[in-house]
Design an enzyme around this catalytic site. Structure first.
Site, PDB file in Angstrom:
ATOM      1  N   ASP A   1       3.133   2.785   9.565  1.00 26.37           N
ATOM      2  CA  ASP A   1       2.525   1.539  10.045  1.00 26.37           C
ATOM      3  C   ASP A   1       3.560   0.732  10.816  1.00 26.37           C
ATOM      4  OD1 ASP A   1       0.239   2.227   8.677  1.00 26.37           O
ATOM      5  OD2 ASP A   1       0.144   0.379   7.496  1.00 26.37           O
TER       6      ASP A   1
ATOM      7  N   ASP B   1      -1.882   5.521   1.347  1.00 21.32           N
ATOM      8  CA  ASP B   1      -2.494   4.743   2.418  1.00 21.32           C
ATOM      9  C   ASP B   1      -2.302   5.464   3.752  1.00 21.32           C
ATOM     10  OD1 ASP B   1      -3.938   2.518   3.389  1.00 21.32           O
ATOM     11  OD2 ASP B   1      -2.082   1.654   4.129  1.00 21.32           O
TER      12      ASP B   1
ATOM     13  N   ARG C   1      -6.371   8.103  13.446  1.00 19.26           N
ATOM     14  CA  ARG C   1      -5.199   7.250  13.747  1.00 19.26           C
ATOM     15  C   ARG C   1      -3.948   8.039  14.125  1.00 19.26           C
ATOM     16  NH1 ARG C   1      -5.411   2.380   9.248  1.00 19.26           N
ATOM     17  NH2 ARG C   1      -7.583   1.862   9.589  1.00 19.26           N
TER      18      ARG C   1
ATOM     19  N   ASP D   1       0.871  -1.180   0.000  1.00 15.10           N
ATOM     20  CA  ASP D   1       0.000   0.000   0.000  1.00 15.10           C
ATOM     21  C   ASP D   1       0.905   1.227   0.000  1.00 15.10           C
ATOM     22  OD1 ASP D   1      -1.962  -1.911   0.465  1.00 15.10           O
ATOM     23  OD2 ASP D   1      -1.900  -1.610   2.639  1.00 15.10           O
TER      24      ASP D   1
END
Ligand SMILES: *[C@@H]1O[C@H](CO)[C@@H](O)[C@H](O)[C@H]1NC(C)=O
Ligand SMILES: *[C@@H]1O[C@H](CO)[C@@H](O)[C@H](O)[C@H]1NC(C)=O
Length: 405
Positions: free
Chosen positions: A224, A220, A276, A196
Site C-alpha cells: 500500500d 489485507d 489491484r 491491517d
C-alpha cells in the site's frame, strides 16, 4: 584461390575478434547478456556481474552498495543510502522485541540505528515480527546471499520516512495487528494504532525502492502506498496468491495523493492474484515491462482521476474469468475522469484494455537519473525471469526458474 598463408592470416584475424569480444573487460554486463542471447533488465545488469554460463559471479558481494546506483523510475538513484558514513549492520538474531530490540536483531538495525545503515543477514532466517517494523530513513535491508523470510505475523511499515531500499526479502502471511507500543522509526518507543495485514505499508513516505522481493498471502494487501507517499519504484518483485495486490492512493477523500508518482517495472504478477496490480487513486503510475500472469477481477484499476501509462506489459488473461485488464470505479462526476493509456502492451488469451478515449498519453517526465528505456514487450518474459527474492546458494545468486502453469 586463397593460399595457405592468407588462410592463416584470416583465421588469426577471426581469433583476434573472438578474443576481443570475450575478454574485453570494459564490456558492460548488459552487452554480455545480449551476446548470450538473453536480455537482463537494466537494474539487474547494473549490479550483477555475469559469467559466461549466465551465473552471476560471486564478485557482487564485494560491491553490495553498487545496488544503490542501479534504481530507475521515480525513486531516482539511492545514492543517499551509501557513502563513507555508512554503517554496516548484520542481523545475527531472528528474534524480535518490539519495544526493547536487542543489538543483532532486524528491529535494532532498522528502527534504533538512526544513521545511514546497510543491513545484511548472517544466515538464512525466518523472522516473525511481534509488531510492525517501522523503518527509519536512510535504511537499506539487503537479503541477497541468504534466504530471509518475514512472515506469519506483523510486517513492514514505512511512516514519514525517506530513502529506504528493501531488497531480496520474502514477505508473506502478514497479519493484522492490534494497537500497541513499538520502537518508532526515530528510535523512540511510540504508540501505533491498529494495522491491517499488509506486507509493506507506506504512509507519507518518499524515495522508497522495493526491489526483488517475493510477496504473497497476506490478510489485507501486499503493498500500500498511501497518505501523500511519492517517488516510489516497485521493481523486480514477484507478487502472487493474493486478493488485493497493490494499492496506490489512500482513499477517495485523500486529495493529497494527486502528487503521488510511482513506477512499477519488471514485476511478475501471479499466479492467483485477483485485483489491484495496481489500483490507482489520484496520482500517476508508470507501469512498464511487467508480466501479468492472469487475474480474476482485473489487473489495473482506479478511481478519482488517476493517470496511468501502461507501457510494454504482457497481459495474459485467465482461462476463465474476466478478460478485461482494466477496471474503473464509476464515482460521482469528478471521480469519472480518468486517464488510462496503453502503449505497446501485448495481450494473450483474449485480454483487452479499455483505454480512455481522446486525450494525450500522460508522460512520466522523468529526470535524467530516473529515466530508463522501456524495451519491446517481446522481451518481458526474459526481463522478469528473476523477479522475486533471488535464490541463493553459499557462493552465488542465480536466476530462479519458476513453474508457470
Ligand atoms: C520527489 O522527487 C522530485 C525529484 O524528482 C523532488 O523534486 C520532490 O521534492 C520529491 N518529493 C518528495 C515529497 O520528496
Ligand atoms: C464527489 O466525490 C468527492 C470526493 O469524495 C467529494 O468531495 C464530492 O463532494 C463528491 N461530489 C458529489 C457531487 O457527490
Amino acid at each position: 584461390m586463397v593460399s595457405q598463408g592468407t588462410n592463416f592470416i584470416i583465421w588469426r584475424f577471426v581469433l583476434a575478434i573472438v578474443i576481443v569480444i570475450f575478454f574485453t573487460p570494459k564490456l558492460s554486463s548488459a552487452k554480455q547478456s545480449k551476446l548470450m542471447g538473453m536480455k537482463m533488465n537494466t537494474i539487474d545488469s547494473c549490479w550483477r556481474i555475469i559469467d559466461s554460463c549466465w551465473r552471476p559471479n560471486p564478485e557482487w558481494r564485494r560491491h553490495r552498495q553498487q545496488l544503490a546506483t542501479c534504481s530507475v523510475g521515480y525513486v531516482g538513484k539511492m545514492t543517499n543510502n551509501i557513502g563513507n558514513d555508512l554503517i554496516h549492520y548484520k542481523v545475527t538474531d531472528p528474534n524480535d522485541d518490539p519495544t526493547n530490540p536487542k543489538p543483532g536483531t532486524l528491529r535494532y538495525g532498522a528502527s534504533v540505528i538512526q544513521s545511514k545503515v546497510w543491513i545484511t543477514f548472517e544466515k538464512d532466517m525466518n523472522i516473525q515480527l511481534m509488531k510492525p517494523l517501522l523503518i527509519s530513513s536512510f535504511t537499506t535491508i539487503d537479503g541477497r546471499g541468504v534466504n530471509v523470510h518475514i512472515a506469519n505475523n506483523a510486517c513492514l511499515m514505512i511512516s514519514k520516512a525517506t530513502d529506504i531500499i528493501i531488497h531480496s526479502i520474502r514477505i508473506h502471511h502478514c497479519k493484522a495487528q492490534a494497537p500497541g507500543m513499538v520502537m518508532g522509526p526515530n528510535g523512540k518507543v511510540i504508540h501505533i494504532g491498529p494495522v491491517d495485514g499488509d506486507a509493506i505499508r507506506l504512509v507519507t513516505a518518499s524515495k522508497i525502492w522495493i526491489d526483488h522481493n517475493t510477496i504473497y498471502e497476506c490478510e489485507d494487501g501486499l503493498l500500500d502506498v498511501t497518505r501523500g507517499s511519492t517517488n516510489v519504484t516497485i521493481s523486480n518483485n514477484w507478487f502472487r496468491e493474493q486478493d488485493k495486490v497493490m494499492l496506490l492512493g489512500h482513499d477517495d477523500g485523500y486529495v493529497r495523493d494527486k502528487n503521488m508518482k510511482v513506477t512499477v517495472v519488471y514485476n511478475h504478477f501471479g499466479p492467483n492474484c485477483n485485483q489491484r496490480m495496481p489500483r490507482i487513486r489520484y496520482g500517476y503510475a508508470h507501469v512498464a515491462n511487467n508480466l501479468y500472469f492472469g487475474w480474476m477481477q482485473y489487473a489495473i484499476g482506479g478511481s478519482m482521476r488517476p493517470s496511468l501509462k501502461s507501457e510494454a506489459n504482457l497481459f495474459i488473461a485467465p482461462k476463465v474469468g474476466s478478460k478485461e485488464v482494466t477496471w474503473r470505479k464509476i464515482g460521482n462526476t469528478s471521480g469519472d475522469k480518468w486517464k488510462f493509456h496503453s502503449v505497446r502492451d501485448a495481450f494473450e488469451n483474449g485480454a483487452y484494455f479499455t483505454v480512455t478515449k481522446g486525450g494525450r498519453v500522460p508522460k512520466p517526465n522523468y529526470r535524467k537519473e530516473q529515466g530508463f528505456k522501456v524495451v519491446d514487450v517481446k522481451f518481458v518474459r526474459s526481463l522478469t525471469r528473476s523477479a522475486g527474492a533471488l535464490q541463493c546458494s553459499r557462493t552465488s545468486i542465480y536466476v530462479k526458474k519458476k513453474h508457470r502453469k
